[in-house]
Design a protein around this motif. Structure first.
Motif, short mmCIF file in Angstrom:
data_model
loop_
_atom_site.label_atom_id
_atom_site.label_comp_id
_atom_site.label_asym_id
_atom_site.label_seq_id
_atom_site.Cartn_x
_atom_site.Cartn_y
_atom_site.Cartn_z
N THR A 85 -10.79 37.34 32.44
CA THR A 85 -10.47 36.73 33.73
C THR A 85 -9.14 35.97 33.63
OG1 THR A 85 -12.83 36.43 34.02
CG2 THR A 85 -11.43 35.31 35.60
N LEU A 87 -6.75 36.47 31.49
CA LEU A 87 -5.66 37.44 31.32
C LEU A 87 -5.26 38.06 32.66
CD1 LEU A 87 -3.92 39.13 29.30
CD2 LEU A 87 -5.80 40.76 29.22
N LEU A 88 -6.27 38.43 33.43
CA LEU A 88 -5.99 39.06 34.72
C LEU A 88 -5.26 38.10 35.65
CD1 LEU A 88 -6.42 41.63 36.45
CD2 LEU A 88 -8.45 40.56 37.36
N LEU A 91 -1.70 37.73 34.59
CA LEU A 91 -0.90 38.91 34.94
C LEU A 91 -0.58 38.95 36.43
CD1 LEU A 91 -2.75 41.56 32.73
CD2 LEU A 91 -0.39 40.83 32.46
N LEU A 92 -1.62 38.63 37.22
CA LEU A 92 -1.40 38.65 38.68
C LEU A 92 -0.40 37.57 39.07
CD1 LEU A 92 -5.01 39.24 40.07
CD2 LEU A 92 -3.15 40.87 39.86
N LYS A 95 3.05 38.65 38.11
CA LYS A 95 3.53 39.70 39.03
C LYS A 95 3.97 39.09 40.37
CE LYS A 95 2.38 44.43 39.63
NZ LYS A 95 3.61 44.89 39.10
#
Lengths: 104, 665
Positions: A85, A87-88, A91-92, A95
């Protein structure tokens, strides 16, 4: 394999030939104490406690869902989920920031 | 800069390949690990999840009596370590921890890293909705196939409770995979489809799951294709969804567990509603994804495709040989190449077939090598393209692989197509060509006659029905007429057998239908019985027994016969009529498999579309048409379409018929 894996972890290595099936099919079966077997304490999911005095007695109870309380489910899957979670989200976030500031 | 990036990628890959299997638990770091023997078995059984796989391999250098299996039923900490050792009659079975969540992540990272080596071309990079939909779909799969996953995951539960971290972790893993698919594949979209031949090398099966990595990729792009809302795509998809309503609502017996074995990643393990919805949607999305990827590539560079076919074919032979070298390499190749079955550990006899492990069946790999040889011949003979040295080396390996696959059907079809190409090129006069084809056809008929002449037509025509009844569960053992059925069978008195079992359910509906048609008293003289022709053909191509077994099992009602049980679902076919032999019995024909999936109407429709596409584009993409014809003929007697790689290759070729193809860049 899985059952043996759990049984042997709790009750120790199986020595001799035992048939769990024949015991489970016989409601009047009486377990004999094994003087060479060190007593193991088992717990049911409701918290009931029982002392078992032979390997086959122990195996029979473990098969029925009893544990020695020492095999606890580790939290690794929870940590793994939290790691993914995190990590996601990173990353989001990266981005999003990249889109907002760098690409402009 | 680029060199540094590539170096880092290689370093990262090597680390990922080796590290997870080499970490001992801290408590055993100072303990000497003994060689596995009866005396030391106790040490290993006491120290479960303490000794790394590498340390074990390093200590036990002789593996003659050791079998290694990956076991996902354990805690995450056990990953890459010896989980348990079980003594068997003359060997030890060593279970190596391989928790499914870590395996999925590790395998995906390796494969995505490999994809990242493809040259960038393309930029579409929206992913959020597609990722959410894809991971939700795979969550449905995880929840739906309870019997399958509860055997493989210690903490499996399908309940959405706040402490079900396995379930949440599973969803999150797939969401992240989708994120990286988008990040890595989207920048290479225009080239990606040209790497399809590598699906035969890297099979993509996630270990101890019923999921294939490439299916995840295609499902992701399938959602992308659907979300474009193109009119034609919407109409086709909606029609399919209507059929789905029939399949999911069809009132059939539900079987909670079907052993998918080598169909891993492309077949339902149960036929409950959740599973059927997942597999039906997956089939649709895979096709959508493939269509999307094919259309994203503006021009198909067949030379590049050919190169990839050659490298993939060569690598299968090379790594196949490597996998037979020792058990450690064998297991590592099994894991990182996502094989459905392990490679063999021997170079002799059947075990020497290097494709084993990389391909689920000899037919499939024979067809793959056949396609490569067909393209090679076309390139050399028709396109006059010269092969360079490395291509020739690859080709030698492929010829060896083709020889070891022992696929006579692929060889015969290949020779027939090559002869056709030579005749068409060499002989321009139509009448002469006609004469030569007539001569060859007559020769074929006469050769067939001499091959089959030891049998009568009557005997051959009954072969499928006879084999089907022989394997049906129709033995009568508890009455006075013991072995009565055997006598009727040996006398070929099929009608009496049918009468005897009319009220019972041992004989499947399809076999019953074939038997009645064969024994029909109103047969018209001099007009051959269709079942007899079918039986003769089956015997000629060595499929009488296999197809007899298929019909003994295939027991559809009228609705399922016309519309099928639903794609990627062999559960009802497998269980609805029990026969004498147990285990996974595949139809041994992709047409029959599709009959189970889509029924008669669906199968005929697919065949019609195939013929129409080939006919319409007969001049546009001649090579693609030849490949499609080659594969279609072979699929009549092979199960290849049940496997991801073959299915994807065939569907890709089908989509390619209308694309612009270039041979020289």
């Amino acid at each position: 394999m899985k059952t043996i894996f759990n049984v042997e972890k709790i009750c120790g290595i199986k020595i001799g030939e035992y048939s769990l099936e024949s015991i489970q099919n016989n409601p009047n079966f009486i377990f004999e104490n094994d003087p060479n077997y060190e007593t193991v304490v088992l717990y049911s999911s409701e918290g009931t406690v029982i002392n078992v005095n032979s390997w086959i007695e122990c195996a029979n109870y473990v098969e029925g869902g009893w544990t020695n309380g020492l095999i606890t489910s580790s939290n690794s899957e929870m940590y793994y989920f939290l790691f993914l979670t995190g990590l996601l989200l990173s990353l989001l976030g990266y981005k999003f920031l990249q889109k907002k500031y760098v690409e402009k | 800069m680029l060199k540094n990036k590539n170096f880092l990628k290689v370093l990262f890959t090597i680390l990922l390949l080796l590290l997870p299997w080499s970490l001992n638990s801290s408590s055993t770091s100072e303990v000497t690990i003994p060689v596995l023997s009866t005396e030391n078995l106790n040490f290993y059984q006491k120290n479960t999840c303490e000794i790394s796989f590498f340390s074990f391999i390093n200590t036990n250098k002789i593996f003659e009596n050791i079998e290694i299996r990956f076991d996902s039923y354990g805690e995450m900490e056990c990953f890459g370590k010896i989980q348990y050792i079980e003594p068997a009659s003359n060997k030890y079975v060593v279970f190596v921890g391989s928790h499914s969540l870590i395996s999925i992540a590790l395998q995906s990272i390796i494969w995505l890293t490999l994809i990242s080596a493809i040259k960038k071309k393309g930029s579409n990079n929206k992913f959020l909705l597609e990722s959410f939909l894809t991971s939700s779909l795979f969550l449905l799969h995880f929840v739906g196939e309870e019997a399958f996953y509860s055997q493989l995951n210690l903490n499996y539960s399908k309940n959405f409770t706040s402490d079900n971290y396995l379930l949440f972790g599973y969803f999150m893993t797939f969401f992240l995979i989708c994120y990286f698919i988008s990040e890595i594949c989207s920048y290479r979209l225009e080239n990606l489809i040209l790497y399809i031949p590598f699906l035969f090398l890297i099979n993509g099966a996630f270990i101890n799951t019923n999921i294939n990595f490439f299916v995840v990729v295609l499902v992701f792009y399938g959602f992308k294709n659907i979300l474009k809302f193109e009119k034609n795509v919407v109409v086709i998809n909606l029609t399919y969804v209507l059929l789905m309503l029939f399949w999911v609502n069809n009132d059939l017996a539900i079987h909670s567990y079907f052993d998918i074995d080598k169909l891993n990643g492309f077949s339902a393990s149960t036929n409950n509603d959740a599973s059927l919805i997942f597999w039906n949607l997956t089939f649709l999305l895979v096709l959508n994804g493939l269509y999307f990827l094919t259309n994203t590539c503006p021009k198909i560079d067949f030379k590049k495709l050919f190169d990839n076919f050659l490298i993939s074919g060569f690598s299968i032979v090379f790594f196949g040989l490597l996998a037979s070298y020792n058990i450690f390499l064998n297991r590592i190749i099994y894991f990182y190449f996502g094989q459905n079955k392990s490679s063999m550990l021997n170079l002799q006899s059947i075990e020497g077939n290097t494709w084993r492990g990389f391909s689920s069946s000899a037919e499939m790999i024979g067809e793959f090598y056949g396609v490569i040889l067909l393209i090679t011949f076309y390139f050399i003979y028709v396109k006059k393209i010269k092969l360079n040295n490395y291509q020739i080396v690859c080709l030698l390996f492929i010829l060896f692989g083709f020889f070891r696959a022992n696929n006579v059907a692929a060889l015969t079809t290949l020779l027939a197509i090559i002869s056709f190409l030579i005749i068409n090129k060499k002989i321009q006069n139509r009448n002469k060509r006609f004469l030569i084809y007539s001569f060859l056809t007559t020769l074929l008929v006469f050769t067939s006659f001499f091959i089959l002449r030891q049998n009568t037509y009557s005997y051959m025509g009954q072969s499928v029905v006879y084999e089907g009844l022989s394997i049906s569960n129709i033995e009568i053992t508890n009455n006075d007429n013991f072995q009565y059925v055997d006598r009727l069978l040996s006398e070929r008195d099929y009608l009496s057998i049918l009468d005897l079992f009319e009220e019972r359910e041992e004989i499947s509906s399809s076999l019953s239908f074939l038997t009645k048609t064969l024994s029909n008293q109103n047969n018209i003289s001099y007009i051959p019985n269709p079942v007899a022709i079918f039986g003769t053909v089956a015997l000629f191509i060595n499929r009488a027994e296999k197809w007899g077994t298929f019909f003994a099992k295939y027991d559809p009602g009228l609705a399922e016969f016309y519309l099928g049980y639903s794609p990627l679902n062999l559960v009802n076919y497998n269980y609805d009529n029990q026969i004498v032999s147990n285990g996974l019995v595949l139809p041994h024909s992709s047409v029959l498999s599709f009959l189970v999936y889509f029924g008669l109407v669906g199968t005929l429709f697919i065949i019609f579309v195939l013929i129409l596409k080939v006919y319409r584009n007969r001049k546009k993409n001649f090579l693609v048409n030849l490949i499609l014809i080659f594969l279609s003929i072979n699929f009549l007697k092979s199960d290849a379409l049940l496997y991801v790689s073959s299915f994807v290759m065939f569907s890709f070729m089908l989509f390619l018929t209308e694309k612009e193809v270039v041979y020289e860049q």
